[in-house]
Structures are given as C-alpha cells and as structure tokens.
Design a protein around this motif. Structure first.
Motif, PDB file in Angstrom:
ATOM      1  N   ALA A   1       0.859  -1.185   0.000  1.00  0.00           N
ATOM      2  CA  ALA A   1       0.000   0.000   0.000  1.00  0.00           C
ATOM      3  C   ALA A   1       0.892   1.231   0.000  1.00  0.00           C
ATOM      4  CB  ALA A   1      -0.902   0.002   1.227  1.00  0.00           C
ATOM      5  N   GLU A   2       0.354   2.334  -0.475  1.00  0.00           N
ATOM      6  CA  GLU A   2       1.118   3.585  -0.504  1.00  0.00           C
ATOM      7  C   GLU A   2       0.794   4.458   0.704  1.00  0.00           C
ATOM      8  OE1 GLU A   2      -0.613   2.446  -3.385  1.00  0.00           O
ATOM      9  OE2 GLU A   2       1.311   1.488  -3.847  1.00  0.00           O
ATOM     10  N   LEU A   3      -0.355   4.222   1.306  1.00  0.00           N
ATOM     11  CA  LEU A   3      -0.786   5.014   2.464  1.00  0.00           C
ATOM     12  C   LEU A   3      -1.139   4.071   3.608  1.00  0.00           C
ATOM     13  CD1 LEU A   3      -3.353   7.627   1.065  1.00  0.00           C
ATOM     14  CD2 LEU A   3      -0.984   8.048   1.775  1.00  0.00           C
ATOM     15  N   ALA A   4      -0.765   4.493   4.816  1.00  0.00           N
ATOM     16  CA  ALA A   4      -1.150   3.693   5.982  1.00  0.00           C
ATOM     17  C   ALA A   4      -1.484   4.604   7.145  1.00  0.00           C
ATOM     18  CB  ALA A   4      -0.025   2.741   6.381  1.00  0.00           C
ATOM     19  N   VAL A   5      -2.340   4.090   8.017  1.00  0.00           N
ATOM     20  CA  VAL A   5      -2.672   4.831   9.238  1.00  0.00           C
ATOM     21  C   VAL A   5      -2.662   3.847  10.400  1.00  0.00           C
ATOM     22  CG1 VAL A   5      -5.200   4.526   9.116  1.00  0.00           C
ATOM     23  CG2 VAL A   5      -4.240   6.587  10.196  1.00  0.00           C
ATOM     24  N   ALA A   6      -2.285   4.352  11.574  1.00  0.00           N
ATOM     25  CA  ALA A   6      -2.284   3.534  12.787  1.00  0.00           C
ATOM     26  C   ALA A   6      -2.973   4.295  13.904  1.00  0.00           C
ATOM     27  CB  ALA A   6      -0.855   3.178  13.196  1.00  0.00           C
TER      28      ALA A   6
END
Lengths: 176, 176
Positions: B106-111
C-alpha cells in the motif's frame, strides 16, 4: 464512490452488541481467546467485538484480508486454492480460518468471505453469497454458506454477515 | 460484559461515510492503496472504508493488533518500545504505521492506538487519549495526539477516532 449504501438495520445492530457481549463473557469464563479473518465484512466482526468494554481479555487480533494477496500472505491461503475456487468459496474460508489459528495465539477463530455487492456478483456467486468458517484449536473447522437477500444492500449484507460470524463463534465457544 | 456502552453519534457516522467515500475516490484517482493498523478502534477504520462500494480498488488490508503480542508479531513494533512507552504512545503509533507499510503493498497507511475506556485510564494516559500516525510510502510519518472527552463513552471515542484516522489519510492523499 457513493456513501449512500443501504443503511444499517438498527435492531440487528442491537443483536450484534448483545451477541458480542454474551460471546465475550462466555469466552472469558472459559479462558478462550478469539482471532478473526475478514474479507467482505472488512473488520466489522473485530469492530463489533472490540466495541464491548473488557474485550481485550478475549479478542486477540484480527486480519482484514481484503485482497487475495493479503489472504495468501497473512493467512497462507494457497494461491492455487484461490485460483481454483475463487476468494468466495468454502475452501478459501476454511483455509483462512486455519491460517488464522496458525498465526494467532487464540483458541477460537472465524473467517468470512463473500460478495457484499452491489458489483461483483455472478450467476454462480451472486451478491449476498457469503462463506463462513470457524474453528476451535485442535478441532476440525466448521463451515457454512449463507445466501442473503441482495436487497439488503451492501451494508445490510455485511451486518448480517457479522451477526452470523458471531453466532458461529458462540456455537464453538459453547461446546467442549 | 455490558453492551450498554455509549451509542454511536449518528451525524458522525454520516461524516465517516462521506469522508470514506471521498478518500476512496481521491485514492483511486491517484492510484493509492490504503492499509490500516488498529488497536483501540478495533477494525472500525477498515470497516468504515470497506462499507463503501468499490473500496476493494483502494483498501488492501488491515491489521487489528489488539494485544501487544499482535503489535510486535504482525507490525514489528519493538518489544522495548512497547515496554518503555506503553502501547498508547506516539512511538508505538509511529512504529505501527512503519510496520504496516513494511507488511502491505500500500502507498498510504494509518495507525491508531488509544484508551477507549471505560477502564484502563491513568493520570498520564486518561480515557480518551488516542495517538494516530499516518504515512505515505517513502515519506516521514506524521503523528498526532487527541484527547477526546471521556464522556463520549467507549463507542463515541472509537467513532471519533475513526473519523480522525480518515482525516489524516485524506491529508496525506491530498499532498504529493
């Protein structure tokens, strides 16, 4: 993309909260932890369980394996099983649940894979078809197919699938 | 365990659906895929995104790392970072998002990691404290802390956290 999908059924939402709470209570009493593997429900089973206070004593981890690559990489679903049977199949649901127990320190696992729609349906695998598998560590998995009414809409099919997954977990938690 | 937690804010639910749809549209136009890593939201970010039809073009996978063991095993969050800073910390949120990009195409991630309550709060880390980190592949992660009103209740804090995570992803999707 439109956010104007079918709205959630409020009474089913209440059922899901009650079922989640009862399942967590039973699992805590029996010392069982839960892990989940979700495709079409996209994290909805994990979200339902973790919405209940105290769920961290039972819910251990969840895999949202939306792509086939994720199913293969995270849950060791064999590529040839995906290719031969398709992601929405009994074989893949059972492989997902086996992979979950292999990758998580949990005693109970459930897997969900289906066609939530509105696109993606075929004559053989219509919108509303959802496969479920659940297993208790050391025992054979159980699996079941549901064909929800496509008129429930995407959200309705997903919500009904979350409820079904919780019921399967409850069935396994009760036995043994 | 009780299912009688705070009820969801219906208007925030509508915001989340609209924000999810807008984010997915933008990511699809830009060829960006999304992966998520969730602790206190327990799959809620993934569920919000995948509730939108067509999300499979953008949403790739999600990790619901509820236990510390899951954070370490699935996202390579170092045990000493967990021990030193605690699961609800900027350091762990940043390690979670880095681990997500390392484990997902993926190019974008959130945590997201926080104290949803009603238990588990301390003077330093009260109920309502939530840490977020988001990153675009190849760029430094951004991180932010929110201190939601504990009176929102567990469900309210979780819903507000889902909205915040989506806003962070939108911020990163817009730039670059």
């Amino acid at each position: 993309m439109s956010a104007a999908g079918g709205s959630l059924d409020d009474s089913l939402d209440g059922d899901i909260a009650a079922l989640s709470a009862a399942l967590l209570d039973l699992c805590q009493a029996k010392g069982l932890r839960i892990a989940t593997a979700e495709s079409c429900t996209g994290g909805g089973v994990a979200a339902a369980l973790t919405d209940i206070a105290g769920s961290s004593a039972v819910f251990e981890r969840g895999f949202v394996t939306y792509s086939n690559e994720a199913k293969a990489e995270l849950l060791s679903v064999p590529q040839d099983v995906l290719a031969r049977h398709g992601a929405v199949s009994e074989e893949v649901a059972r492989a997902m649940v086996a992979g979950t127990l292999a990758r998580a320190p949990a005693e109970l696992a459930v897997a969900v894979t289906g066609v939530a729609g509105p696109g993606g349906g075929t004559a053989q695998k219509p919108v509303g078809l959802v496969w479920f598998a659940a297993a208790r560590r050391g025992a054979e998995p159980i699996s079941t197919e549901r064909r929800f009414n496509p008129e429930l809409g995407r959200s309705g099919i997903r919500t009904a699938s979350v409820a079904e997954a919780l019921k399967l977990l409850m069935e396994l938690a009760r036995t043994g």
